[in-house]
Design an enzyme around this catalytic site. Structure first.
Site, PDB file in Angstrom:
ATOM      1  N   GLN A 106       7.875  34.840 119.855  1.00 47.92           N
ATOM      2  CA  GLN A 106       8.239  36.253 120.146  1.00 47.92           C
ATOM      3  C   GLN A 106       7.218  37.113 119.666  1.00 47.92           C
ATOM      4  O   GLN A 106       7.437  38.383 119.751  1.00 47.92           O
ATOM      5  CB  GLN A 106       9.722  36.412 119.767  1.00 47.92           C
ATOM      6  CG  GLN A 106      10.608  35.432 120.253  1.00 47.92           C
ATOM      7  CD  GLN A 106      11.962  35.335 119.782  1.00 47.92           C
ATOM      8  OE1 GLN A 106      12.275  36.291 118.842  1.00 47.92           O
ATOM      9  NE2 GLN A 106      13.028  34.672 120.124  1.00 47.92           N
ATOM     10  N   HIS A 170      12.454  36.070 116.076  1.00 49.25           N
ATOM     11  CA  HIS A 170      12.946  37.063 115.311  1.00 49.25           C
ATOM     12  C   HIS A 170      12.335  37.874 114.098  1.00 49.25           C
ATOM     13  O   HIS A 170      12.326  38.054 112.927  1.00 49.25           O
ATOM     14  CB  HIS A 170      14.216  36.480 114.485  1.00 49.25           C
ATOM     15  CG  HIS A 170      15.269  35.779 115.286  1.00 49.25           C
ATOM     16  ND1 HIS A 170      16.344  35.189 114.681  1.00 49.25           N
ATOM     17  CD2 HIS A 170      15.158  35.634 116.454  1.00 49.25           C
ATOM     18  CE1 HIS A 170      16.903  34.709 115.846  1.00 49.25           C
ATOM     19  NE2 HIS A 170      16.311  34.858 116.923  1.00 49.25           N
ATOM     20  N   GLU A 262      24.809  43.116 118.998  1.00 48.45           N
ATOM     21  CA  GLU A 262      25.728  44.101 118.226  1.00 48.45           C
ATOM     22  C   GLU A 262      24.849  45.598 118.395  1.00 48.45           C
ATOM     23  O   GLU A 262      23.702  45.599 118.357  1.00 48.45           O
ATOM     24  CB  GLU A 262      26.021  43.934 116.896  1.00 48.45           C
ATOM     25  CG  GLU A 262      26.693  42.714 116.930  1.00 48.45           C
ATOM     26  CD  GLU A 262      27.125  42.433 115.209  1.00 48.45           C
ATOM     27  OE1 GLU A 262      27.724  41.431 114.831  1.00 48.45           O
ATOM     28  OE2 GLU A 262      26.259  43.157 114.546  1.00 48.45           O
ATOM     29  N   TYR A 272      25.828  43.560 107.302  1.00 50.58           N
ATOM     30  CA  TYR A 272      26.602  43.551 108.574  1.00 50.58           C
ATOM     31  C   TYR A 272      26.841  42.143 108.907  1.00 50.58           C
ATOM     32  O   TYR A 272      27.038  41.864 110.124  1.00 50.58           O
ATOM     33  CB  TYR A 272      25.417  44.282 109.618  1.00 50.58           C
ATOM     34  CG  TYR A 272      25.744  45.930 109.269  1.00 50.58           C
ATOM     35  CD1 TYR A 272      26.638  46.706 109.878  1.00 50.58           C
ATOM     36  CD2 TYR A 272      24.803  46.524 108.215  1.00 50.58           C
ATOM     37  CE1 TYR A 272      26.757  47.948 109.680  1.00 50.58           C
ATOM     38  CE2 TYR A 272      24.884  47.859 107.712  1.00 50.58           C
ATOM     39  CZ  TYR A 272      25.996  48.544 108.648  1.00 50.58           C
ATOM     40  OH  TYR A 272      26.176  49.936 108.366  1.00 50.58           O
ATOM     41  N   TYR A 283      24.270  28.179 119.638  1.00 49.28           N
ATOM     42  CA  TYR A 283      23.552  27.676 121.179  1.00 49.28           C
ATOM     43  C   TYR A 283      24.377  26.514 121.497  1.00 49.28           C
ATOM     44  O   TYR A 283      24.599  26.054 122.737  1.00 49.28           O
ATOM     45  CB  TYR A 283      22.229  27.713 121.321  1.00 49.28           C
ATOM     46  CG  TYR A 283      21.727  28.826 121.055  1.00 49.28           C
ATOM     47  CD1 TYR A 283      21.780  30.048 122.019  1.00 49.28           C
ATOM     48  CD2 TYR A 283      20.809  29.306 119.984  1.00 49.28           C
ATOM     49  CE1 TYR A 283      21.215  31.547 121.991  1.00 49.28           C
ATOM     50  CE2 TYR A 283      20.250  30.703 119.889  1.00 49.28           C
ATOM     51  CZ  TYR A 283      20.448  31.551 120.882  1.00 49.28           C
ATOM     52  OH  TYR A 283      20.295  32.781 120.535  1.00 49.28           O
TER      53      TYR A 283
END
Length: 394
Positions: A106, A170, A262, A272, A283
């Protein structure tokens, strides 16, 4: 403690094509010979009147971010490590001077943000995945765009995350500029969830630095037990971040696992919850953590289950769609849509409308242009720059 708003609010699926108006124009991309590219404008219904979606450019390779330059052209990042200027439907050859990005999973060249004084300073900020000792990590760079828009100069790295890894997921990492010119940006847990609870690790956090890379005096962990750049922790992968132009409120959108995406309003020193609490599951279907709530962890403002895989967040304060004033606009990858979240006067999300579902591919970025239109890019091998405007009334 904030209470989560149910993600199963009734939504309206409105992505139906009414008409297409193809127009052939030339587009120069990737230093290739000029090719005829089909440009089109399509009309879609929405709850507050029809909207038009115009393809401004196509043929972009996994575009990740877009900003509007003062002359009305667009600067776009491609994940593979290129910046391009788009003007009159044509994309420039890649800009020179762009720092090398590690295209790993990513990761790659990610967000672009223009300094508030860009018109005079030419200063911009980039986030990217970079190589380093131990693997790859998120880096934030400051640079200047040359007067002729052909390259970057005065490139300086002003932040590098402290623990690198070979994992390819991420990285975060949108940038939001606060009213005082300081920078907020997010980094995900880098595929190692426990890192999101470690105050000595930049992963799984919203970070806050000054424009020169120094630490703001008000940061919660400056001079204490945590890293001084950390603003808040417990974030799985915040890929959308914005400040509300009306009052400077900081808002983020982040990926959950299987469910649990979120929207949050990160507060200084707050946590959080990831991976201790979440509205998602692994998953594999297994439970994660200790449930959906626990003392000491903030609840999201809103969440999705199933996941929409959010890509970016904008707060609408434009003139073109006054009926959207204060709405949150969330680009989505998995369901290939734009989610419009209406809020009441207290900031509580009261309804969701889904636009363009599956019509354009994975929507990676959404920004509000100076004229109040929306700009979006699609994260595809043949990605596009799109403009959303109000359809004329009959």
């Amino acid at each position: 403690m904030r209470q989560a708003q149910a993600s199963r609010l009734e939504t309206t699926r409105t992505a139906r094509t009414i008409r297409a108006l193809p127009l052939l124009v030339g587009l120069v991309l990737f230093a290739a010979p000029c090719a005829a590219i089909a440009q089109e404008t399509r009309e879609f219904p929405s709850q507050h009147g029809d909207v038009l979606v115009e393809t401004l450019a196509s043929g972009l390779e996994h575009p990740w971010s877009v900003e509007v330059l003062p002359d009305g052209s667009y600067i776009v990042s491609e994940r593979a490590g290129r910046l391009r200027i788009i003007r009159d439907g044509k994309a420039s050859t890649p800009l020179s001077g762009v720092p090398e990005a590690a295209e790993q999973g990513q990761g790659g060249l990610l967000d672009i943000a223009l300094a508030p004084d860009f018109a005079t300073s030419r200063t911009l900020y980039l986030t990217l995945a970079a190589n380093g000792e131990g693997g790859f990590g998120t880096v934030l760079v400051r640079a200047a765009l040359s007067a002729d828009n052909t390259g970057l100069t005065d490139v300086k790295e002003i932040f590098r995350m402290n623990k690198l890894t070979r994992k390819g997921q991420h990285f975060g990492s949108r940038i939001a500029i606060a009213p005082d010119g300081s920078l907020f940006f997010g980094i995900g847990d880098r595929g190692e969830p426990e890192r999101a609870q470690d105050l000595h690790d930049h992963a799984g956090a919203i970070l806050h630095i000054n424009a020169d890379g120094s630490i703001p005096a008000a940061n919660p962990y400056r001079g204490t037990e945590g890293l001084p750049e950390i603003w808040s922790k417990g974030h799985r992968n915040p890929q959308g971040i914005a400040t509300d132009p009306k009052d400077g409120t900081l808002l983020t959108v982040e990926h959950g696992a299987r469910g649990g995406d979120e929207v949050n309003n990160p507060q200084s020193g707050h946590n959080y919850g990831w991976p201790v609490i979440t509205y998602g599951k692994d998953y594999s279907g297994a439970e994660i953590g200790e449930g959906t709530a626990k003392e000491g962890f903030d609840q999201p403002l809103y969440y999705w289950d199933p996941s929409i895989a959010p890509g970016a967040l904008a707060v609408y304060r434009g003139k073109m769609f006054p009926e959207w004033d204060g709405n949150l606009l969330v680009a989505a990858l998995k369901y290939q849509l734009l989610a419009r979240l209406e809020r009441d006067d207290t900031g509580v999300v009261t309804s969701e409308e889904r636009l363009f579902d599956g019509e354009f591919g994975r929507i990676r970025d959404v920004v509000v242009a100076p004229d109040g239109a929306l700009l979006m890019v699609t994260d595809e091998e043949d990605g596009a720059l799109l403009r959303v405007s109000k359809a004329p009334t009959q």
